[in-house]
Design a protein around this motif. Structure first.
Motif, mmCIF file in Angstrom:
data_model
loop_
_atom_site.group_PDB
_atom_site.id
_atom_site.type_symbol
_atom_site.label_atom_id
_atom_site.label_comp_id
_atom_site.label_asym_id
_atom_site.label_seq_id
_atom_site.Cartn_x
_atom_site.Cartn_y
_atom_site.Cartn_z
ATOM 1 N N LEU A 233 -31.039 22.515 46.817
ATOM 2 C CA LEU A 233 -29.998 22.454 47.843
ATOM 3 C C LEU A 233 -29.336 21.074 47.804
ATOM 4 C CD1 LEU A 233 -32.115 24.115 50.672
ATOM 5 C CD2 LEU A 233 -30.297 25.206 49.333
ATOM 6 N N THR B 249 -24.337 20.565 50.928
ATOM 7 C CA THR B 249 -24.500 21.907 51.495
ATOM 8 C C THR B 249 -25.379 21.919 52.744
ATOM 9 O OG1 THR B 249 -26.498 22.491 50.221
ATOM 10 C CG2 THR B 249 -24.353 22.835 49.163
ATOM 11 N N THR C 28 -27.968 25.616 55.602
ATOM 12 C CA THR C 28 -27.006 25.146 54.612
ATOM 13 C C THR C 28 -25.803 26.075 54.522
ATOM 14 O OG1 THR C 28 -27.785 26.401 52.684
ATOM 15 C CG2 THR C 28 -29.048 24.445 53.292
ATOM 16 N N TYR D 85 -25.217 27.771 52.118
ATOM 17 C CA TYR D 85 -25.700 28.954 51.400
ATOM 18 C C TYR D 85 -26.495 29.906 52.296
ATOM 19 C CZ TYR D 85 -24.851 26.068 47.229
ATOM 20 O OH TYR D 85 -24.299 25.286 46.252
ATOM 21 N N TYR E 158 -33.053 28.182 54.520
ATOM 22 C CA TYR E 158 -34.164 28.176 53.578
ATOM 23 C C TYR E 158 -35.325 27.374 54.156
ATOM 24 C CZ TYR E 158 -30.641 29.925 50.395
ATOM 25 O OH TYR E 158 -29.657 30.685 49.814
ATOM 26 N N VAL F 181 -18.772 22.303 48.061
ATOM 27 C CA VAL F 181 -19.812 23.136 47.476
ATOM 28 C C VAL F 181 -19.339 23.612 46.116
ATOM 29 C CG1 VAL F 181 -21.210 25.208 47.768
ATOM 30 C CG2 VAL F 181 -20.555 23.862 49.778
ATOM 31 N N ARG G 142 -21.110 25.493 43.931
ATOM 32 C CA ARG G 142 -21.611 26.796 43.550
ATOM 33 C C ARG G 142 -21.552 27.753 44.743
ATOM 34 N NH1 ARG G 142 -25.228 27.046 39.237
ATOM 35 N NH2 ARG G 142 -26.436 28.595 40.387
ATOM 36 N N ALA G 143 -21.427 29.037 44.448
ATOM 37 C CA ALA G 143 -21.393 30.036 45.523
ATOM 38 C C ALA G 143 -22.783 30.316 46.063
ATOM 39 C CB ALA G 143 -20.759 31.333 45.014
ATOM 40 N N THR G 144 -23.794 30.085 45.245
ATOM 41 C CA THR G 144 -25.187 30.292 45.641
ATOM 42 C C THR G 144 -26.018 29.117 45.139
ATOM 43 O OG1 THR G 144 -25.663 31.533 43.619
ATOM 44 C CG2 THR G 144 -24.990 32.814 45.557
ATOM 45 N N PRO G 145 -27.163 28.863 45.758
ATOM 46 C CA PRO G 145 -27.991 27.742 45.295
ATOM 47 C C PRO G 145 -28.637 28.050 43.950
ATOM 48 C CG PRO G 145 -29.161 28.982 46.958
ATOM 49 C CD PRO G 145 -27.760 29.542 46.923
ATOM 50 N N ARG G 146 -28.984 27.024 43.232
ATOM 51 C CA ARG G 146 -29.697 27.210 41.976
ATOM 52 C C ARG G 146 -31.159 27.536 42.305
ATOM 53 N NH1 ARG G 146 -27.996 23.161 39.726
ATOM 54 N NH2 ARG G 146 -26.576 24.035 38.189
#
Length: 204
Positions: free
Chosen positions: A81, A85, A99, A101, A104, A174, A176-180
């Protein structure tokens, strides 16, 4: 090797528990094989499964704070994260990062039990990061400095406030659209194999 800019939080109790279980498991299997290999062999896989699960649940999990962001290393996956974010830090049930996203939680940083809260003192609510305190200087039980969630939250909030005060988070973007996410394939594979082996050996 962890650099000075990277801080890793892992609860000491979990590591001690994992070591104790591993030592007892290995010692039990070795002594059993020496005494009666035939009777002990069917229990090798179940014991190995138990040790693996305890390692995955209590040794490996961590909260890693770095210049790039916060890494939540949980039982089955690791979530990265980035700082831009992260919007809010919560500790109601465990260290939870709200976040862009989504939310979490950190397996390694659970909120304290009722007995731990009752045993807390002034030192548990003193000198915490400013974003910890609520109205009237109130502190939630999960933010107590002696708790797992509180210790991890202190590390995250302290670094987050440094970045905020330096203006780094003024215009969060941000990428990325989603976290790695990295799934712990080795752990999951070992668990499946040991479960199957345990069923076969015990059944036979």
């Amino acid at each position: 090797m962890v650099s000075a800019d990277v801080v890793e939080y892992r609860p000491a109790f979990g590591r001690v528990l994992a070591v104790v279980v591993a030592v007892l498991g290995v010692a039990g299997i070795i002594s059993g094989l020496v005494a009666d290999a035939g009777a002990t062999w069917p229990y090798v896989a179940p014991v190995a499964l138990g040790v693996t699960l305890v390692w995955a649940a209590y040794w490996r999990p961590a909260v890693v704070i770095s210049p790039a962001g916060v890494e939540l290393r949980n039982v089955t996956r690791t979530i990265e994260l980035p700082w831009p974010t992260i919007e809010r830090v919560d500790t109601k049930y465990a260290l939870t990062l709200h976040t862009a996203y989504g939310d979490y939680a950190a397996w390694a940083a659970p909120a304290p039990s009722r007995s731990r809260v009752q045993a807390s003192g002034r030192d548990d609510v003193a000198h915490l990061p400013s974003s910890t305190y609520g109205p009237g200087g109130s502190v939630r039980p999960g933010d107590l400095a002696s708790s797992g969630s509180g210790q991890a939250a202190m590390l995250v909030r302290a670094r987050w406030e440094e970045l905020r005060d330096a203006g780094v988070l003024d215009d969060p973007r941000v990428e990325r659209a989603t976290p790695r996410v990295r799934w712990h394939v080795g752990t999951l594979t070992a668990t499946v194999v040991l479960v199957a082996a345990s069923v076969l050996t015990v059944a036979l």
